[in-house]
Design an enzyme around this catalytic site. Structure first.
Site: not given
Ligand code: 13P
Length: 262
Positions: A13, A15, A105, A107, A174, A180, A220
């Site tokens: 992903n 983003k 997601h 976010e 997740e 992150g 992560s």
């Molecule tokens: P990270 O791998 O940067 O922690 O992000 C995970 C994520 O949100 C994937 O959709």
């Protein structure tokens, strides 16, 4: 790792990173890196999720060069078409040969007020257009402490399972604290939740659907910790954020069998 009938999926992903020119360079480099390593894409599937403005370029590259990498969008409208400024229809993703689309997601749940109901409608829209939804669920550390492991993610998934007829979906667990942060869940924690999610699928859609559905861990994930997750029986791959932007690192995650002996 899950039983052999579930092909592991390593999904990147991106983003809101990499424009369409950077996307072309990144996908090319990823394809070369994996080809050099003689990666068997039938054994471990690899998919990228670029921003919408990159998708046409990525599709053109993948189809022209017949690359075995798959791709998807990061979001989809719950509507098919009409006066929805800024939205992208599942029909448009299907027309681009997108195999997947991420829905729900954390976010988007947090920053765009996406409710479980909206996520369920987006899941249904993706399925209706023949694009496999990657349904994201997750809990905060407070959720996990106060409600128990897996309770909130299962509640989130349950709304989707109740609203949508059994179909091919991918589920991504997740935990919000792990995204992150560099603080991945432990394999045990992730297995606990992914197992609970699979049991929810069995309860709503039956054992066959539960056995066929891939459940990913995200948060992560790096080449140094993927092995531990992939050894778990209910974890069938990873949804990778930051580490998917680094081609060598993402390729090393996709090559997890090399460094774990799985
Ligand atoms: P990270 O791998 O940067 O922690 O992000 C995970 C994520 O949100 C994937 O959709």
């Amino acid at each position: 790792m899950g039983i052999m009938s579930r092909t592991p999926l390593i999904a990147g992903n991106w983003k809101m990173n990499l424009d369409h020119l950077q996307a072309i360079a990144t996908v090319q480099k990823l394809a070369w890196t994996l080809k050099d390593a003689r990666h068997d894409f039938d054994d471990v599937e690899v998919a990228v999720f670029p921003p919408f403005t990159d998708l046409r370029s990525v599709q053109t590259l993948i189809s022209a060069d017949k690359l075995p990498i798959r791709f998807g969008g990061q979001d989809v409208s719950r509507y098919a078409s009409g006066a929805y400024t800024g939205e992208i229809s599942g029909a448009f993703l299907a027309a681009l040969d997108a195999a997947y689309v991420i829905v729900g997601h954390s976010e988007r749940r947090m920053m765009h007020a996406e409710t479980d109901q909206i996520v369920a409608e987006k899941t249904a829209a993706a399925v209706q257009h023949g694009v496999v939804p990657v349904v994201c669920v997750g809990e905060t550390s407070e959720d996990r402490e106060s409600r128990g492991a897996g309770v909130v993610p299962v509640e989130q998934l349950q709304v989707v399972l109740d609203a949508v007829q059994p179909a091919e979906i991918v589920v991504a667990y997740e935990p919000v604290w792990a995204i992150g942060s560099g603080q991945a869940a432990t394999p045990d924690q992730a297995q606990e939740d992914c197992g609970a999610l699979r049991r929810a699928i069995a309860g709503a859609w039956g054992d066959e659907a539960a056995t066929a559905t891939r459940v990913l861990y995200g948060g992560s994930v790096k080449s140094g910790n993927i092995a531990g997750f992939m050894r778990e029986p209910d974890i069938d791959g990873a949804l990778v954020g930051g580490a998917s932007l680094d081609v060598a690192e993402f390729a090393a995650i996709a090559r997890f069998r090399q460094h774990v002996g799985l």
